[in-house]
Design an enzyme around this catalytic site. Structure first.
Site, PDB file in Angstrom:
ATOM      1  N   ASP A  30       1.162  -1.669   0.166  1.00 27.49           N
ATOM      2  CA  ASP A  30       0.226   0.136  -0.010  1.00 27.49           C
ATOM      3  C   ASP A  30       0.997   1.412  -0.144  1.00 27.49           C
ATOM      4  O   ASP A  30       2.075   1.301   0.377  1.00 27.49           O
ATOM      5  CB  ASP A  30      -0.915  -0.203   0.655  1.00 27.49           C
ATOM      6  N   SER A  31       0.412   2.410   0.090  1.00 20.10           N
ATOM      7  CA  SER A  31       1.009   3.728  -0.138  1.00 20.10           C
ATOM      8  C   SER A  31       0.945   3.628   1.223  1.00 20.10           C
ATOM      9  O   SER A  31       2.463   4.764   1.143  1.00 20.10           O
ATOM     10  CB  SER A  31       0.404   5.119  -0.711  1.00 20.10           C
ATOM     11  N   CYS A  93      -4.731  -1.077  -1.307  1.00 24.95           N
ATOM     12  CA  CYS A  93      -4.841   0.152  -1.932  1.00 24.95           C
ATOM     13  C   CYS A  93      -5.523   0.700  -3.240  1.00 24.95           C
ATOM     14  O   CYS A  93      -5.261   0.054  -4.496  1.00 24.95           O
ATOM     15  CB  CYS A  93      -3.024   1.257  -1.950  1.00 24.95           C
ATOM     16  N   GLU A 172      -5.836   8.502  10.762  1.00 28.52           N
ATOM     17  CA  GLU A 172      -4.880   8.202  11.432  1.00 28.52           C
ATOM     18  C   GLU A 172      -4.287   9.000  12.121  1.00 28.52           C
ATOM     19  O   GLU A 172      -3.539   8.200  13.094  1.00 28.52           O
ATOM     20  CB  GLU A 172      -4.003   8.429  10.103  1.00 28.52           C
ATOM     21  N   CYS A 204     -11.988   2.267   0.273  1.00 30.02           N
ATOM     22  CA  CYS A 204     -10.992   2.981   0.634  1.00 30.02           C
ATOM     23  C   CYS A 204     -10.234   1.861   1.802  1.00 30.02           C
ATOM     24  O   CYS A 204     -11.030   1.799   3.169  1.00 30.02           O
ATOM     25  CB  CYS A 204     -10.735   4.631   1.451  1.00 30.02           C
ATOM     26  N   HIS A 206      -8.302   2.792   4.566  1.00 36.54           N
ATOM     27  CA  HIS A 206      -8.573   3.480   5.790  1.00 36.54           C
ATOM     28  C   HIS A 206      -9.642   3.397   6.082  1.00 36.54           C
ATOM     29  O   HIS A 206      -9.858   3.321   7.753  1.00 36.54           O
ATOM     30  CB  HIS A 206      -8.692   5.307   5.731  1.00 36.54           C
TER      31      HIS A 206
END
Lengths: 290, 290
Positions: A30-31, A93, A172, A204, A206
């Site tokens: 993933d990034s 991702c 995050e 996504c 996240h």
């Protein structure tokens, strides 16, 4: 009676190959930290598998970057992970899956699984009224990748997609419940007012962290499709199909490797919330041309 | 009576030089759109100056990256802008100023101004009770750059710094007032409860957009130091001191150039709010080694 040598060599080869493949590693990139929700789902579902995770933290985020830049980064990531003795590569991702999955599937000899196709399939399975909402980063929504993956499998669906850029920094920061998360979710999800969806794709990696705030806003009547879970399910399905699944005590104990392209400490701090356990022994790598 | 030739040649040289320098360009770079608040302040204060802005959008954000990576990026940026006929370079990024200003000042023949030193000076001028708060990205706060810049000029100050990571995405999303901005500001600024500061440094180029939400939380008794304004003032001071200020009709009309390292469209969309006017003619550049 045929001599042993006359047995078709393909069978023993395939068997030997399966034994070898079972011990190989699942590569995940993933990034940044987001893909750790996919890795967590893989660990939960397939606890015997060895995994190697690469977070390209020196070049995060991929979302706002152009397709050719993202493809270049993904090739770097895949090239590095291929040296980890992989049986399978997971592009954990959404941006990378939307833009670079085709390229990687054509380039690599091992199977490559993205997060979009499994999420799209799960959404179609979940919907009863054929009205599906999609949320993701601005890049994922704009790419139309979920929309076309869903339409490829079912034509008669109504789709509506909307970007929720603040969900990533909220996840995050760890502000995943409380009034700020709820107000932000309410403000973004107002885009679906009157649409009447019964299914919402969390497009996504996240977003699973904000699941409860999102669920509270959309209400019980809407199924949330978590692409981390659906991707882990697709990984299991593929390993089952090929007979490549690690099989416990007879195989070596599973290993966990973590690589990043910038400082390990912030990755460890933030990533712990995403993986649901402490991350140890993170190794920093550098791409030659970076 | 001395002949004209006996006049010290240094004077005419300096004068000629000043004429040339007046027409040259102010270069400004940042990792993305944030530095546009600094550029806006420069345009307001020095409307006759030509400017060239580089947003390194392919590698944004710099905040979480390691010093050696940031220094490498800053050298790339400076090298590109030097081809724009500069008289002065402004590092309009707190992370880059904290980490790379020294290196750039040693490398380049033209003056280089960062955002930290002017902000630190303004904070010292503003405080009466010698209690100064600092907010910025996690990287800026951790670097201690504002703290040491302030202490270098005045020893007997109480400093407290705290990171506000969500302010950047809030500013980029345009959610700069309303309940989410206020709640976020209140949550972050609670770190200063009981500290008794009379001055707060907005140590990130994005934060001027959230000024009113921040002011509402800290109250009227706290002066906000806006490093965009203070950096523009430092630029004017330096140009005045050297006699390099553009002087209007006799000089060429000022030009405005914008460069980015990734797609121009998102930069234009988000940047407009930061610059306070539409951004036209954005050129995308690529670094050879990138």
């Amino acid at each position: 009676m045929p001599s042993p040598l006359s047995f078709p060599p393909i069978d023993t080869g395939a068997l030997r190959c399966r034994e070898v493949m079972r011990r190989k590693t699942i590569g995940v990139f993933d990034s940044g930290v987001g893909g750790l929700t996919v890795l967590k789902a893989i660990h939960q579902r397939l606890p015997l598998e060895s995994t190697a995770y690469l977070g390209d933290t020196a070049r995060v985020p991929y979302g706002p970057r152009s397709p050719e830049v993202v493809i270049r980064y993904c090739i770097d990531n895949a090239r590095f992970l291929l040296n980890q003795d992989l049986k399978l590569l997971v592009v954990a991702c959404n941006t990378a899956s939307a833009v670079a999955l085709d390229v990687l599937q054509k380039m690599l000899a091992i199977p490559v699984i993205g997060v979009i196709e499994p999420g799209a399939r799960a959404a179609i399975e979940a919907t009863k009224n054929n009205r599906i909402g999609i949320i993701g980063t601005r890049g994922t929504v704009k790419s139309g990748a979920y929309q076309s993956a869903i339409r490829k499998q079912r034509g008669n669906v109504e789709l509506k997609a909307s970007a929720c850029p603040l969900f990533v920094p909220l996840a995050e920061e760890g502000w995943t419940d409380g009034p700020i998360a709820r107000l932000t979710a309410a403000r973004y999800l107002a885009a679906f007012d009157g649409f009447g969806m019964d299914t919402l794709v969390l497009g996504c990696t996240h977003y699973p962290l904000l699941r409860s705030a999102i669920a509270e806003v959309v209400g019980e009547g809407v199924s949330l499709v978590d692409s981390a879970q659906t991707t882990a399910a697709a990984v299991e399905e593929l390993l089952d199909f090929r007979g490549w699944k690690a099989e416990g005590p007879s195989d070596a104990p599973p290993s966990r490797h973590y690589f990043v392209t910038d400082q390990p400490e912030p990755f460890a701090d933030v990533g712990e919330r995403f993986l649901g356990e402490p991350i140890r022994g993170i190794e920093r790598i550098t791409f030659p041309e970076f």
